[in-house]
Design a protein around this motif. Structure first.
Motif, short mmCIF file in Angstrom:
data_model
loop_
_atom_site.label_atom_id
_atom_site.label_comp_id
_atom_site.label_asym_id
_atom_site.label_seq_id
_atom_site.Cartn_x
_atom_site.Cartn_y
_atom_site.Cartn_z
N PRO A 688 51.67 36.04 28.10
CA PRO A 688 52.04 36.65 29.39
C PRO A 688 51.76 38.15 29.46
O PRO A 688 51.67 38.69 30.54
CB PRO A 688 53.55 36.37 29.50
CG PRO A 688 54.00 36.01 28.13
CD PRO A 688 52.82 35.44 27.41
N ARG A 689 51.58 38.79 28.31
CA ARG A 689 51.25 40.21 28.36
C ARG A 689 49.86 40.44 28.94
O ARG A 689 49.56 41.46 29.54
CB ARG A 689 51.26 40.81 26.95
CG ARG A 689 52.63 40.88 26.31
CD ARG A 689 52.50 41.31 24.86
NE ARG A 689 51.64 40.40 24.10
CZ ARG A 689 51.20 40.65 22.87
NH1 ARG A 689 51.48 41.78 22.28
NH2 ARG A 689 50.44 39.76 22.23
N TYR A 690 48.98 39.45 28.72
CA TYR A 690 47.57 39.67 29.04
C TYR A 690 47.02 38.76 30.13
O TYR A 690 46.01 39.05 30.73
CB TYR A 690 46.71 39.49 27.78
CG TYR A 690 47.03 40.47 26.71
CD1 TYR A 690 46.90 41.83 26.94
CD2 TYR A 690 47.48 40.06 25.46
CE1 TYR A 690 47.19 42.76 25.95
CE2 TYR A 690 47.79 40.98 24.46
CZ TYR A 690 47.63 42.33 24.71
OH TYR A 690 47.93 43.23 23.74
N LYS A 691 47.69 37.63 30.40
CA LYS A 691 47.09 36.64 31.30
C LYS A 691 47.15 37.10 32.75
O LYS A 691 48.23 37.18 33.32
CB LYS A 691 47.79 35.29 31.12
CG LYS A 691 47.29 34.20 32.07
CD LYS A 691 45.86 33.80 31.78
CE LYS A 691 45.30 32.90 32.89
NZ LYS A 691 44.88 33.69 34.08
N ARG A 692 45.98 37.36 33.31
CA ARG A 692 45.90 37.70 34.72
C ARG A 692 44.75 36.91 35.35
O ARG A 692 43.82 36.49 34.65
CB ARG A 692 45.62 39.19 34.93
CG ARG A 692 46.68 40.12 34.39
CD ARG A 692 47.98 40.09 35.17
NE ARG A 692 48.94 41.05 34.65
CZ ARG A 692 49.73 40.84 33.58
NH1 ARG A 692 49.69 39.67 32.94
NH2 ARG A 692 50.55 41.77 33.17
N ALA A 693 44.83 36.72 36.67
CA ALA A 693 43.74 36.10 37.41
C ALA A 693 43.24 37.11 38.44
O ALA A 693 44.01 37.92 38.96
CB ALA A 693 44.23 34.83 38.10
N VAL A 694 41.94 37.08 38.72
CA VAL A 694 41.28 38.07 39.58
C VAL A 694 40.86 37.40 40.88
O VAL A 694 40.22 36.34 40.86
CB VAL A 694 40.04 38.65 38.86
CG1 VAL A 694 39.34 39.67 39.75
CG2 VAL A 694 40.42 39.27 37.53
N HIS A 695 41.21 38.00 42.01
CA HIS A 695 40.98 37.38 43.31
C HIS A 695 40.23 38.31 44.26
O HIS A 695 40.42 39.53 44.23
CB HIS A 695 42.32 37.02 43.96
CG HIS A 695 43.31 36.40 43.02
ND1 HIS A 695 43.04 35.24 42.31
CD2 HIS A 695 44.56 36.77 42.65
CE1 HIS A 695 44.09 34.94 41.55
NE2 HIS A 695 45.02 35.86 41.73
N VAL A 696 39.43 37.71 45.14
CA VAL A 696 38.88 38.45 46.27
C VAL A 696 40.01 38.60 47.29
O VAL A 696 40.66 37.61 47.65
CB VAL A 696 37.72 37.69 46.94
CG1 VAL A 696 37.13 38.53 48.09
CG2 VAL A 696 36.65 37.31 45.94
N ASP A 697 40.25 39.80 47.75
CA ASP A 697 41.26 40.03 48.78
C ASP A 697 40.72 39.48 50.11
O ASP A 697 39.59 39.81 50.51
CB ASP A 697 41.53 41.54 48.88
CG ASP A 697 42.79 41.86 49.68
OD1 ASP A 697 43.00 41.22 50.73
OD2 ASP A 697 43.53 42.76 49.26
N ALA A 698 41.50 38.65 50.77
CA ALA A 698 41.05 38.07 52.05
C ALA A 698 40.70 39.16 53.06
O ALA A 698 39.87 38.97 53.94
CB ALA A 698 42.13 37.14 52.62
#
Lengths: 722, 722
Positions: A688-698
């Motif tokens: 959980p320290r490192y897990k991120r997901a990357v998204h295009v902002d709508a």
């Protein structure tokens, strides 16, 4: 122990209570929709404003708006079949419609209206999940007394029977998926939309801004989105492309949000995560870290060099292999990140200690002996399969990487399978699969150059020749010769003589029978025919192994689930390309000492990265629009500028590409397209320290569609302001 | 305009008022000590607790504790001549004392006591500034009526006379430095300490942790410090090494702080910044960005490849070139960062617009014509000198890079200069310089391998042969042949035949006269003799140009200072290796969109970076100590762990390496050792958003000396707790 075993039998149901009450690890979880009512309390506490119970039924909104697109995910965003997914998910569609004269990869594409939309490649599919039901007893009832291949076959036969019955409903594809490694079985029923069209794609310099340099990185500045549209026949049923088809009316669609996104906001995501390995054994962790990833890195690095050397920039071949190069680069970088992350987490030792603790816990439970015996047997099989891992990896790559050899093998194999009753044909070669096979055979044309295939095969063979003698496969030696010198001649002859590079020729052979294929003069078909016994032999051994593992692994899962229960933690099944939901929040990242990443990027970052040289060559129109600063209703109220991407702590993996990211009301606030580098290893170990997901902002999509490459008719269709 | 011209005549004095009252750009400034009383108000406002007026006198504490060490800076930290500087500044000393048998580079060094300290290489010097006086009128009085070479010579003669008079005081070195490009002249008098010894150095894996990967980067985790000690004869006067020498009693020393360092704290730094170009013309900015940096990058990249190929890892040659490789890598990376930063700042256009605005301002001032005429003449000279820039770069590298050719040229040149009265000898070849020359000739031995020199010369010659015919130098063609084929043979013969690789031989030639050298049989001496007319000819042309630029550039500076005054900004002179002070604060950095760096790093970051592979191979003793977590009185009270490096916004450049970083009380809180990547271009253009300096936290030094590689006797000597 008895309680745990009992709990296992009821499957996922028991986990809800645990999750609601126990100290579950924050934000980890690719939950089955049916698990969500059980963790409703956690979702509400996290900030979800909808009714978690409604999420359990995949045929009801909002999950019925989430579709499988290609190998990944997308979502309906209008009542007229409009789908948003990633640029990289739709890249094959864009490439299929591109030529030197009309390069949609470089220039992007904005359909002027529905009539101007462009048909996707014929094998491109959008699948709408309409059923997701647990049928464990039906699938396992004949298998339970059996072992090995017989166990596998019993499950296979039961699965095929279920699929056949399910697919009696025309226009649907069905599949049986297993959860917790053979513990539970689900029947997935999906409407198969075959007429998909390209509606809107930004130029690659936006859709893939930063390319492999930024791939898996944060901060990110990519407009990785594309709009497609699904069409059906006038009768409303799935149909192949026809200009008379009409837009598909989906069971639900997501409303795109017009609100701001900021640090700490609730976020959730639904999609089809492909594969995770979080519940694999310690020996599999060690194999992955100590052999699989290092060897994969070496192999794909080498294949990319082969392609670069044989398909130089600017050549026709380079255009044909653009998609494969992108895929290989992705694989390579992912492997590097995974290895780095797993080493950083000291995963070999951590997982070893975890498994040892689990076994120690197990030994204290009543009736542990039988479970332990199964686990020990499982461990022996895993050890055996590692003995031929190099050979198996190379032979698999030889069969799958070269387009023409793969087509020839597919033709030969199809002929063999056609000789059997449909129900016992190998999966992937049944009547239901033939349209897909034909589509694959058709598109070879656009993605094939003989000099590239030869270079890649020569590379794989060079590695094969370095194997110990007892790992050699006679049939491979027959086809390609016994050493590198012989293989050069054999490859030259193979590619000089084959006519399979011709589309009509491939399709003609698809119509012939096994006898004709067995005696075909074409050297590529001959090669495939010679290799076939080896393929079948190794496949048979693999099925034996799979059957035993499917029989034995549930013991390991029972022990793991029981052990986790004793730790107060719930277990979701490892990802397997079925619909999952994860929830969490917009969140910053402290990737390492003294470094902090904020969770929202802006167009200022595009200009900072812009060099004018690929992959940081922002189009003039974009730069002009940024300089103009006319962000209107898409500007961020706090940052006073246009946002581009944002970061959440949602639990994702490959296959989640294109997943809709929703806010607390279920409105679409972004499109998932990547993970950060530090979380690539999350397919094996969640941190959980490192897990991120990357998204295009709508809001970035809306701004591009409003001001930069306008498509106001689409904004109108989505009921969005201009 | 009249007022401005008048102000100029009074030199720096006018700037104080401006600085105190005007909207001076925050934190920019490498201030002359004499400027500090004038900006006392700003220093106090920034948080300085001492008396700024006391900083004006370099012979009083605290500035009298700051010394020049090698080409950089250091500070006395005990009353027994103990000096702290950077590991990379003292690297030559460490290397000089290293061998395969006793590798101090790898293992570090802790002297057990004073008797165990190791003598530095004989040419290593520590200089204590004892005088820093403006003597503009004395230097310019004969020059004022002259132009060109005569202007240069008049300044040169006046400077030499001043130096000679100054150096009548035995044990001192004096120099004349010019401020504002020929506008003002200062006499610097420095005590020359010749017996310097190595006291304490961490292993390279600490002192240079991260090497070129982390070079210019933040966050940083380097223990880039080393302790030396200066010795003098029993009479207290400077003396060459003798075991009977005694520790030097410095005029002042800094007390090392035991307090914490945190974001926002006042910080100041004193040192000898080498060169900045912030007040250069727009055409010089363009030349730097469009030609100088790109060509430097190509050249040094190529020379590094030459060394790698001819001195493979593990070879004796590799050890000999370790220092040069490190220096080349540093040059290469600095050039890359400078180019990137100047492009990011759009420096060509920004400086062009700034200069155009300055000229427009100038034209409105009374009596602008004469100033403009001088500026126009200056611009013409700068344009002319760019015509032969490639050739000049290559010929300069040929003379300076190969150790043996450089030694031969030095010997020949010394013989020529010895034929003149000492006062008119070329600077660097006077009697006062002969000891330094001898030191240089001695150490060739440890840093020379013929195969490496040949490879580098061949590379430079290959580039030389590609020049247009009218740029060729006859003497170079005579020595090395007219093309690459000929040069290969010539180089082979040169290095096969020369005996200058032998130290005794070099020193013997130093004792002979010009006639003997002119007829020497040694092919290297012959080559140097053949090249000498070209060297002298180009040097003469260069002096002509320098003279004119020195005469004309003050007009440009007057215009610039006047223009800046009209903008409410003060001007400090560009850095020129004289003692400067900058002040500011501990400060974080937002280097780009969505990225924030905090200003203090910790030992946790060492472990994150540790791979076990160079350059991230933290020594076992360090890792054990970190794991143990025994940080005692050096732990940060807020972070609860051991800090390593910290970041300030202090204004620095090359030469500031080893500068003591002081707190508001003047106590030493760190040692400057680097800049961040984003600020490398600050040597040309200061950007307060990006300019940061990177320091070793004094607490990290103390912890290493207390717990990891103990040297309690040194902590005691510095009056520091254990």
């Amino acid at each position: 122990m008895r309680k745990t075993m009992l709990a296992m039998a009821t499957g996922v149901a028991m986990m809800g209570g645990l999750a609601a009450n126990g100290p579950v690890r924050a934000d980890e979880g690719m939950w089955l929709p049916m698990q969500l009512p059980d963790i409703a309390q956690r979702m509400k506490a996290a900030g979800y404003k909808g009714d978690p119970a409604k999420l359990a039924d995949v045929t009801q909104p909002p999950l019925s708006a989430v579709v499988k697109v290609g190998g990944a995910t997308g979502a309906f965003v209008s009542d007229q079949g409009l789908i948003v997914t990633n640029h990289h998910v739709a890249f094959g569609v864009i490439q299929y419609n591109s030529s030197k004269e009309r390069d949609l990869i470089v220039n992007g594409f904005v359909a002027p209206d529905k009539a101007g939309e462009l048909p996707a490649n014929p094998d491109f599919r959008v699948l709408v999940t309409t059923g997701f039901d647990k049928i464990t007893d039906q699938i396992l009832k004949d298998a339970r007394s059996k072992t090995g291949r017989a166990y596998f076959d019993a499950i296979d036969a039961a699965s095929k029977a279920e699929v056949k019955a399910c697919e009696a409903d025309v226009g649907y594809r069905c599949s049986i998926v297993n959860m917790y490694y053979g513990t539970d079985f689900y029947r997935v029923k999906q409407l198969e939309l075959k007429d998909v069209r390209l509606v809107y794609a930004p130029p690659r310099d936006i859709g893939n801004y930063g390319d492999e340099i930024d791939n898996f990185m944060w901060p990110r500045h990519s407009g990785d989105f594309t709009f497609l549209r699904a069409y059906v026949g006038k009768d409303g049923k799935p149909a192949a492309y026809s200009k008379d088809n009409v837009p598909y009316a989906p069971p639900a669609h997501l409303q795109v949000s017009t609100a701001a996104v900021k640090d700490g906001d609730y976020a959730m995501l639904a999609g089809y995560p492909g594969t995770t390995y979080r519940h694999r054994s310690a020996s599999e962790f060690a194999n992955q870290i100590e052999w699989q990833l290092p060897s994969r890195i070496a192999l794909f690095d080498s294949l990319l060099k082969d392609i670069a050397a044989s398909a130089p920039d600017g050549s026709d071949a380079a255009v044909k292999y653009a998609s494969q190069v992108q895929s290989f680069k992705n694989t390579l970088k992912r492997a590097q990140g995974e290895l780095e992350g797993l080493k950083r987490s000291d995963a070999v030792h951590v997982r070893n200690a975890d498994e040892a603790a689990m076994m120690a816990w197990l030994d204290k439970q009543a009736g542990a002996e039988a479970t332990r015996a199964d686990i020990d047997a499982m461990q022996r099989i895993l050890a055996e399969s590692q003995a031929t891992r190099e050979r198996d990896q190379l032979f698999s790559m030889m069969r799958s990487t070269p387009q023409l050899l793969r087509a020839a093998i597919t033709l030969q194999r199809l002929a063999i399978e056609r000789g059997k009753p449909d129900a016992v044909r190998e999966s992937g070669y049944q009547q239901r699969d033939e349209a897909l096979i034909e589509g694959m055979l058709k598109q070879v044309q656009r993605r094939y150059a003989p000099e590239v295939e030869k270079a890649m095969l020569a590379d794989l063979l060079k590695r094969y020749y370095a194997l110990p003698a007892d790992q050699r496969i006679d049939e491979v030696d027959q086809v390609f010769g016994a050493d590198a010198v012989a293989s050069t001649k054999a490859l030259d002859a193979l590619y000089a003589g084959t006519k399979l590079g011709d589309e009509a020729e491939r399709l003609r052979w698809m119509q012939t029978d096994g006898a004709a294929l067995a005696t075909a003069d074409d050297p590529m078909l001959k090669a495939a025919h010679t290799l076939m016994p080896a393929i079948l032999r190794l496949e048979e051994a693999g099925k034996q192994e799979s059957g035993e593992l499917m029989r034995l692994r549930p013991a390991y899962m029972r022990a793991l689930i029981g052990f986790r229960e004793s730790q107060g933690r719930a277990v979701y099944p490892d990802a397997n390309s079925t619909l999952r939901v994860s929830f969490g929040r917009v969140q910053s990242l402290q990737p390492r000492d003294a470094v902090a990443y904020t969770p929202v990027t802006t167009v200022g970052g595009i200009m900072e990265k812009h060099t004018g040289v690929d992959p940081f060559n922002a189009p003039q129109a974009l730069r002009d629009a940024i300089a103009k600063g006319d962000f209107g209703n898409t500007a961020d109220p706090a940052l006073k500028t246009q946002t581009v991407n944002f970061l959440t702590n949602l639990d994702t993996t490959g296959g989640n590409s294109g997943s809709p990211v929703m806010d607390a009301q279920g409105k679409l606030i972004g499109i998932n397209f990547d993970s950060n580098w530090e979380s690539v290893s999350a397919s094996w170990m969640f941190d959980p320290r490192y897990k991120r997901a990357v998204h295009v902002d709508a809001r970035y999509m809306r701004w591009l569609m409003d001001k930069v490459y306008p498509a106001h008719w689409l904004l109108n269709e989505m009921k969005l302001p201009r």
